[in-house]
Write an enzyme that holds these catalytic residues in place. Structure first.
Site, PDB file in Angstrom:
ATOM      1  N   LYS A 145       0.900  -1.201  -0.157  1.00  0.00           N
ATOM      2  CA  LYS A 145      -0.135  -0.051   0.219  1.00  0.00           C
ATOM      3  C   LYS A 145       1.031   1.156   0.037  1.00  0.00           C
ATOM      4  O   LYS A 145       1.758   1.395   0.780  1.00  0.00           O
ATOM      5  CB  LYS A 145      -0.961   0.142   1.033  1.00  0.00           C
ATOM      6  CG  LYS A 145      -2.167   0.824   1.136  1.00  0.00           C
ATOM      7  CD  LYS A 145      -3.169   0.781   2.230  1.00  0.00           C
ATOM      8  CE  LYS A 145      -4.455   1.236   2.027  1.00  0.00           C
ATOM      9  NZ  LYS A 145      -5.363   1.114   3.066  1.00  0.00           N
ATOM     10  N   GLU A 194     -19.722  -6.199   9.884  1.00  0.00           N
ATOM     11  CA  GLU A 194     -20.712  -5.510  10.703  1.00  0.00           C
ATOM     12  C   GLU A 194     -21.653  -6.461  11.423  1.00  0.00           C
ATOM     13  O   GLU A 194     -22.048  -6.274  12.351  1.00  0.00           O
ATOM     14  CB  GLU A 194     -21.303  -4.476   9.912  1.00  0.00           C
ATOM     15  CG  GLU A 194     -20.374  -3.270   9.306  1.00  0.00           C
ATOM     16  CD  GLU A 194     -19.631  -3.810   8.167  1.00  0.00           C
ATOM     17  OE1 GLU A 194     -19.070  -2.729   7.568  1.00  0.00           O
ATOM     18  OE2 GLU A 194     -19.772  -4.679   7.628  1.00  0.00           O
ATOM     19  N   ARG A 221     -25.431  -2.649   7.002  1.00  0.00           N
ATOM     20  CA  ARG A 221     -25.319  -4.133   6.837  1.00  0.00           C
ATOM     21  C   ARG A 221     -25.519  -4.974   7.967  1.00  0.00           C
ATOM     22  O   ARG A 221     -25.563  -6.210   7.711  1.00  0.00           O
ATOM     23  CB  ARG A 221     -23.935  -4.131   6.358  1.00  0.00           C
ATOM     24  CG  ARG A 221     -23.283  -3.167   5.342  1.00  0.00           C
ATOM     25  CD  ARG A 221     -21.866  -3.217   4.916  1.00  0.00           C
ATOM     26  NE  ARG A 221     -21.703  -4.106   4.015  1.00  0.00           N
ATOM     27  CZ  ARG A 221     -20.633  -4.431   3.066  1.00  0.00           C
ATOM     28  NH1 ARG A 221     -19.364  -3.831   3.500  1.00  0.00           N
ATOM     29  NH2 ARG A 221     -20.482  -5.399   2.342  1.00  0.00           N
TER      30      ARG A 221
END
Length: 627
Positions: free
Chosen positions: A288, A375, A403
């Site tokens: 990243k 979630e 969600r």
């Protein structure tokens, strides 16, 4: 390595020739490393001009080039998960110059968006959807016999969500012709890539190996026990040098891990996998922030950046104290409350930094639970903890709590369990746009029995209502906005307010009564002063302060103000109560209209929907003119 973000446009002769992936495919393979460098330079420059998601896109430059070089996009489908990493994709698909407008009003979206380009095959913004969407496209290709390919690109963080594995399981079951690429940029699954694993990955992806594999299947097809033995032998051999056994068990042919920054290896491997039948799984290792040293060293801090402003060396002046964000207020409160109650535990679905649980995680590590991007699990985990006398606090964004809605209803509220939901990013969120807007939580929370729903209007109220919800016995939710507040003084005590009790911010004549719910309450103060109206900070959406409303039953006009969908929101609760009491008066509901609000600054979005100071005042004046 780039140590600074360029402020002037870099010279990119190859990239400037690429207006579509068809142009890219005209390049020779030897040109690709040069294009990769130019693409990374341009992305550094453009995001420096506009701000936006940063590290993830830098990490997939080579992968993006390789995918569009090998696959016949847009006919072949590439589905990006979440979309944080899609900036290089946008640059290569005809939006190079438009990238300088990204996340700005009337500019392009920060996420893939179907209405924006035929190359954006699926609109995203929430994680872990790519495999399911690409599987749907693969099955459509099979059903319609189109021959198009389907590729899902998913990060290792997004792989923590259950729906990703549900899709993997289904894809293996139906033997779909699709490719899943795991972009592993945090070393959370694999060990560092070595020469052995890279070499074996080349072999596994080669046509020679595939031919031998298929030939072996034919030879042993009449001997089921021998075929199973050969399959197990291959699986265990891969398992000794690569972490792919789990994916093989799900029915995928696992290849990897390979170096995601080796453009030659990527293009060769993708070329070999492109026409493979059945579910294919390619594991690539990326870094990243690749190419920008500060981002490589701090991938979390450089996940997204603000616009890089020139330093004009201004004259020295007294610096103003920095206002805390609402997330900071939550972070301070949860630590203070944890000091007083050892039963408090904090849960977050991969939002430690965004929810400001950093200090809590350091001070109370045994009481901090980051469940990753899951979630649904976060909510049910809290329910289980509450069953056995812990007091869980779930720190979650409004848009992501959607969600876990089934779990919120059935696992928490139905059982009347003692769980506090600290709901961040409520209302409009500015440049992140409609995928991240918390526009519906008041509507979807207030209809659930046993729920207490609170909306603080300022920073001090936020702290008080958080502790009120925590002390309440049963499920409670406090929703607060993104960003900073008004700069009000914040108390240090753990004070509470009575459940359902409002407060009057401005006492007027009583002809017009404005009921403010949450952040927009103070935006209505100008209207209250100009019209000599009464302004009530309602604090609670559920239960409403019915006594306060009844005390103004002779008002000519009730006005509700909320940064939530008008449909089913706090204003609807007010209207329902007035009707139940046979109070026949005029009601004006101000909130978010029945449409998605495109990305812009938060203030601009408020102006669009009429929730800024002037918009509220004008709407009330217009309503009064009709009475």
């Amino acid at each position: 390595m780039f140590e600074t973000i360029p402020t002037s446009r870099p010279v990119t002769p190859l990239l400037d020739q690429i207006d579509s992936p068809a142009d890219l495919r005209q390049l020779s393979k030897k040109d690709l490393p040069v294009l990769v460098r130019e693409l990374r330079e341009f992305m550094l420059y453009s995001v420096g001009q506009t701000g936006g998601h940063f590290g993830a896109g830098l990490g997939v430059v080579e992968l993006t080039v390789a995918l569009h070089y090998i696959f016949n996009t847009p006919e072949d489908r590439i589905v990006w998960d979440v979309g944080h990493q899609a900036y290089p994709h946008k640059i290569l698909t005809g939006r190079r110059d438009a990238l300088l407008t990204i996340r700005q009003e009337t500019g392009i979206s920060g996420f893939p968006k179907r209405e924006e380009s035929v190359y954006d095959t699926f609109g995203v913004g929430h994680s872990s959807t790519s495999i399911g969407a690409a599987l749907g496209m693969a099955l459509a290709a099979r059903q319609l016999d189109t021959g198009r390919k389907a590729v899902a690109v998913i990060g290792d963080g997004a792989m923590s969500a259950g729906m990703a594995f549900e899709a993997l399981n289904h894809a293996g079951h139906v033997e779909a012709d699709m490719l899943v690429i795991l972009n592993d940029n945090e070393m959370s699954i694999s060990k560092p890539v070595g020469a052995l694993s890279s070499s074996l990955a080349r072999i596994w992806a080669s046509k020679t190996y595939e031919n031998l594999r298929e030939g072996g299947r034919k030879v042993f097809s009449g001997l089921p026990s021998a075929l199973e033995l050969a399959r197990k032998a291959e699986e265990h051999m891969k398992g000794m040098v690569a972490p792919g056994t789990m994916f093989e068990e799900l029915g995928f042919n696992y290849i990897g891990p390979i170096d995601g920054h080796d453009i030659e290896l990527l293009t060769q491997t993708l070329h070999n996998l492109k026409d493979r039948k059945g579910p294919q799984f390619l594991h690539v290792i990326t870094k990243k922030g690749k190419g920008f040293e500060p981002a490589e060293g701090d991938p979390i801090g450089y996940h997204a950046i603000n616009k890089v402003e020139p330093d004009p060396q201004p004259a020295p002046q007294a610096s103003k104290p920095k206002l805390p964000k609402y997330s900071n207020i939550f972070g301070r409160w949860v630590c203070d409350a944890a000091e007083q109650d050892e039963r408090l535990v904090a849960i977050t679905p991969a939002m430690k930094e965004g929810s400001d649980l950093i200090e809590f995680a350091e001070r109370f590590p045994e009481r901090y639970f980051d469940v990753a991007i899951a979630e649904q699990h976060a909510v049910t985990l809290a329910a289980g903890m509450a069953c056995d006398d812990l007091k869980p606090v779930v720190a979650i964004y409004s848009t992501f709590l959607q969600r876990g809605y089934d779990q919120l209803i059935h696992d928490v509220a139905l059982q009347n369990l003692d769980v506090l939901f600290a709901i961040d990013r409520a209302g409009l969120v500015g440049e992140d746009g409609p995928t991240h807007a918390g526009a519906y939580d008041l509507s979807y929370l207030r209809c659930i029995p046993n729920m207490v729903v609170m909306a603080p209007s300022d920073e001090d109220e936020c702290r008080k209502l958080l502790h009120t919800g925590y002390q309440h016995q049963g499920p409670a939710a406090v929703r607060y906005p993104r960003g900073t507040g008004r700069g009000v003084s914040i108390g240090s005590e753990l004070d509470t307010v009575a459940i359902g009790q409002s407060r009057v911010l401005h006492q007027g004549s009583g002809e017009v009564v404005i009921c403010g719910f949450g952040r927009p309450t103070y935006d209505a103060l100008k209207a209250a002063q100009a019209l000599n109206a009464t302004l009530i900070d309602m604090r609670f959406v559920k239960p409403l302060d019915e006594a306060a409303i009844l005390s103004h039953k002779d008002a000519k006009l009730f006005v509700s103000v909320e940064e939530n969908a008008i449909m089913g929101g706090a204003g609807s609760a007010l209207n329902e109560f007035l009707q139940s009491q046979n109070i026949t008066t005029h009601v004006l509901q101000l909130g978010l209209p029945d449409r998605y609000e495109e990305h812009a600054t938060h203030q601009s979005m408020l102006r669009h929907v009429g929730l800024d100071e002037d918009g509220i005042l004008q709407a009330i004046k217009q309503k009064l003119a009709t009475i």
